[in-house]
Design a protein around this motif. Structure first.
Motif, PDB file in Angstrom:
ATOM      1  N   VAL A  95      54.215  40.093 -57.780  1.00  0.00           N
ATOM      2  CA  VAL A  95      55.690  39.791 -57.702  1.00  0.00           C
ATOM      3  C   VAL A  95      55.672  38.614 -58.480  1.00  0.00           C
ATOM      4  O   VAL A  95      54.873  37.905 -58.429  1.00  0.00           O
ATOM      5  CB  VAL A  95      56.306  39.707 -56.100  1.00  0.00           C
ATOM      6  CG1 VAL A  95      56.343  40.857 -55.420  1.00  0.00           C
ATOM      7  CG2 VAL A  95      55.340  38.573 -55.354  1.00  0.00           C
ATOM      8  N   SER A  96      57.113  38.262 -59.003  1.00  0.00           N
ATOM      9  CA  SER A  96      57.239  36.987 -59.445  1.00  0.00           C
ATOM     10  C   SER A  96      57.346  35.685 -58.631  1.00  0.00           C
ATOM     11  O   SER A  96      57.394  36.056 -57.427  1.00  0.00           O
ATOM     12  CB  SER A  96      58.497  36.992 -60.310  1.00  0.00           C
ATOM     13  OG  SER A  96      59.654  36.914 -59.197  1.00  0.00           O
ATOM     14  N   GLY A  97      57.010  34.641 -59.295  1.00  0.00           N
ATOM     15  CA  GLY A  97      56.917  33.391 -58.667  1.00  0.00           C
ATOM     16  C   GLY A  97      58.232  33.063 -57.699  1.00  0.00           C
ATOM     17  O   GLY A  97      58.100  32.710 -56.742  1.00  0.00           O
ATOM     18  N   PHE A  98      59.465  33.645 -58.319  1.00  0.00           N
ATOM     19  CA  PHE A  98      60.763  33.295 -57.792  1.00  0.00           C
ATOM     20  C   PHE A  98      60.873  34.234 -56.504  1.00  0.00           C
ATOM     21  O   PHE A  98      61.158  33.441 -55.640  1.00  0.00           O
ATOM     22  CB  PHE A  98      61.770  33.873 -58.884  1.00  0.00           C
ATOM     23  CG  PHE A  98      63.047  33.790 -58.235  1.00  0.00           C
ATOM     24  CD1 PHE A  98      63.826  32.399 -58.655  1.00  0.00           C
ATOM     25  CD2 PHE A  98      63.840  34.748 -57.792  1.00  0.00           C
ATOM     26  CE1 PHE A  98      64.928  32.322 -58.262  1.00  0.00           C
ATOM     27  CE2 PHE A  98      65.092  34.518 -57.171  1.00  0.00           C
ATOM     28  CZ  PHE A  98      65.836  33.328 -57.469  1.00  0.00           C
ATOM     29  N   VAL A  99      60.268  35.618 -56.586  1.00  0.00           N
ATOM     30  CA  VAL A  99      60.476  36.250 -55.312  1.00  0.00           C
ATOM     31  C   VAL A  99      59.272  35.910 -54.359  1.00  0.00           C
ATOM     32  O   VAL A  99      59.883  35.572 -53.079  1.00  0.00           O
ATOM     33  CB  VAL A  99      59.945  37.765 -55.732  1.00  0.00           C
ATOM     34  CG1 VAL A  99      60.085  38.706 -54.374  1.00  0.00           C
ATOM     35  CG2 VAL A  99      61.054  38.229 -56.625  1.00  0.00           C
ATOM     36  N   THR A 100      58.271  35.306 -54.706  1.00  0.00           N
ATOM     37  CA  THR A 100      57.260  34.887 -53.535  1.00  0.00           C
ATOM     38  C   THR A 100      57.865  33.459 -52.852  1.00  0.00           C
ATOM     39  O   THR A 100      58.114  33.437 -51.813  1.00  0.00           O
ATOM     40  CB  THR A 100      56.186  34.119 -54.431  1.00  0.00           C
ATOM     41  OG1 THR A 100      55.562  35.291 -55.021  1.00  0.00           O
ATOM     42  CG2 THR A 100      55.069  33.657 -53.648  1.00  0.00           C
TER      43      THR A 100
END
Lengths: 252, 244
Positions: A95-100
């Motif tokens: 998952v993207s850093g943003f979602v994390t």
């Protein structure tokens, strides 16, 4: 001093929106979107956690209490790293850093807000719940119609300060490459190499302006709510302030 | 309408209610009086199960209140017992009108327009139609308590319970609340009132229960209770009242 303006002139777009549209949306936009989404999603979670914490039912009470204590007892960076390494393992893809970062913030802020909500509920006079139950409302019905509308309204200033904390916490997204404001500033610093003081000074100023104005808003809101609480009592004899009626009517 | 048989309640080692045997008939107005800490409020709060009892049997309108039952059944039972609190407990985020409309709509499923009409009628009845849109904090104590009575009446209860309804009021506001209670009694409402208003007891009550230390020591018609109390504790209580 001059170089600060020069840096701003050359990089304002990067600070504002990151590399968008050529890359992911970043900069202040990313920071604010992350914070707003984080607090918006954390809010329903926090209400559920608070209700579970107040429930006499152990099956609800214990896990909620454990979650709140763990989230509050561990540094945020630790949770970020956990989510960063655990979520891909659990769902089987990256998952993207943003979602994390968003998941982390929802968990972390949810735990903190849950305690705010719980305090707000417990601060209401016991007679409110009692009167609602005496009229035949169920526990959840009384919560929904009588307790939460009052508790959440009283908590608005605390929630706004929690939002300010969230903005500051998004800086930690930097360690997992979320392209937020700190990340953007670091990119600029890496390009210029010789002006770290100026770059991070700009960064500090931007955070300060955003957070300080929100803190001011929270204080103003707090004053208005306090005035509303104290005002009508005196208004038993004096003419009623119309503002009071408007704020009350705007409540859910 | 309300019967207590051998009702007992304990708070730990403290016996709050001791073998209560009593009955409130349909249409009867019972005033419960006695010194503070005598168990009056506890007694009245057992009727809608705001307080649990340890043993005995309590029925309301033929239904065993303390029998094991689902929470839905208990909620339905409570919705049929009108209860007025000492501290009003109006919902401060709702207008007087919304306070009265809330429970008929959300507990009984009455339509909004119908609930509104009924609430306006009830506010009219307690003399507060003009304050329908005011919020509790904008009303005086007496007005708040009258709204609270209208709110309880909105559930169309077969009986009303009053737990010291005038004790938190300034003296000049007691009269307006008692007047509403008088008119309810005149309409034949079954009422159980914990109160220190002895004039109200004398004029409105059909029976007076005198309580001390968790027991009903005397149950009598008001004339005979006030003129000729039988129990020495009741005699002392009344002479203490007269001394003021």
């Amino acid at each position: 001093m001059f170089s600060i303006f020069e840096i701003l002139r050359d990089n304002w777009l990067l600070l504002l929106i990151g590399q968008y549209p050529n890359g992911p949306l970043g900069g202040i936009a990313c920071t604010l979107i992350l914070s707003v989404l984080g607090i918006l999603l954390a809010f329903p979670l926090s209400v559920l956690l608070a209700l579970a914490r107040l429930s006499p039912w152990r099956l609800l009470n214990w896990p909620a209490t454990a979650l709140v204590y763990v989230a509050r007892g561990v540094p945020l960076l630790m949770i970020i790293l956990w989510v960063y390494f655990l979520v891909p393992l659990l769902i089987g893809r990256n998952v993207s850093g943003f979602v994390t970062m968003l998941c982390t913030l929802v968990l972390y802020e949810g735990a903190y807000l849950a305690e705010v909500v719980r305090a707000g509920i417990e601060a209401l006079p016991k007679g409110q719940m009692e009167a609602a139950r005496a009229l035949g409302h169920s526990h959840l019905g009384a919560m929904r119609l009588v307790i939460l509308p009052q508790a959440l309204f009283n908590m608005l200033p605390s929630m706004l300060s929690q939002f300010v904390s969230t903005i500051k916490e998004t800086t930690l997204g930097y360690v997992i490459n979320v392209p937020e404001l700190t990340f953007a500033a670091n990119q600029i610093n890496n390009q210029l190499l010789t002006k770290p003081f100026q770059v991070f000074f700009i960064l500090a100023i931007i955070y300060f302006i955003v957070c300080w104005s929100l803190t001011r808003a929270a204080t103003a809101l707090e004053r208005r709510i306090e005035a509303r609480r104290a005002g009508p009592r005196r208004a038993g004899t004096a003419p009623q302030p119309t503002v009071v009626v408007e704020t009350l009517a705007a409540e859910p | 309408m309300i019967t207590f048989s051998n009702v007992n309640k304990w708070y730990g080692d403290y016996r709050a209610l001791a073998d209560i045997n009593a009955e409130v008939q349909k249409g009867e107005v019972v005033v419960v009086c006695g010194p503070s800490g005598s168990g009056k409020s506890t007694l009245i709060r057992t009727v809608n199960r705001l307080e649990e009892i340890k043993s005995g049997r309590l029925t309301f309108d033929g239904q065993d209140v303390h029998a094991p039952m689902s929470s839905a059944q208990l909620n339905r039972l409570r919705s049929r017992v009108g209860f007025v609190f000492q501290s009003f407990n109006l919902f401060p985020h709702l207008s007087a009108l919304d306070n009265v409309m809330l429970s008929p709509m959300h507990v009984n499923g009455v339509k909004r327009s119908e609930a509104r009409d009924q609430a306006m009628q009830l506010l009219e009845r307690v003399g507060l139609a003009s304050k329908a849109l005011s919020y509790p904090a904008q009303l005086s104590g007496g007005q708040q308590q009258r709204v609270a009575i209208a709110r309880a009446l909105a559930m169309k209860p077969p009986a009303m319970l009053f737990d010291e309804p005038t004790s938190a009021l300034d003296p000049e506001m007691v009269g307006e609340v008692l007047a509403v209670m008088r008119s309810l009694a005149a309409d034949g409402m079954t009422m159980m009132c914990v109160t220190h208003e002895m004039n109200f007891a004398r004029e409105v009550a059909d029976r007076v229960w005198f309580m001390d230390a968790g027991s009903i020591l005397e149950s009598a018609a008001p004339e005979s209770f006030f003129k000729n109390p039988q129990h020495p504790r009741a005699q002392r209580f009344l002479s203490d009242l007269r001394a003021h």
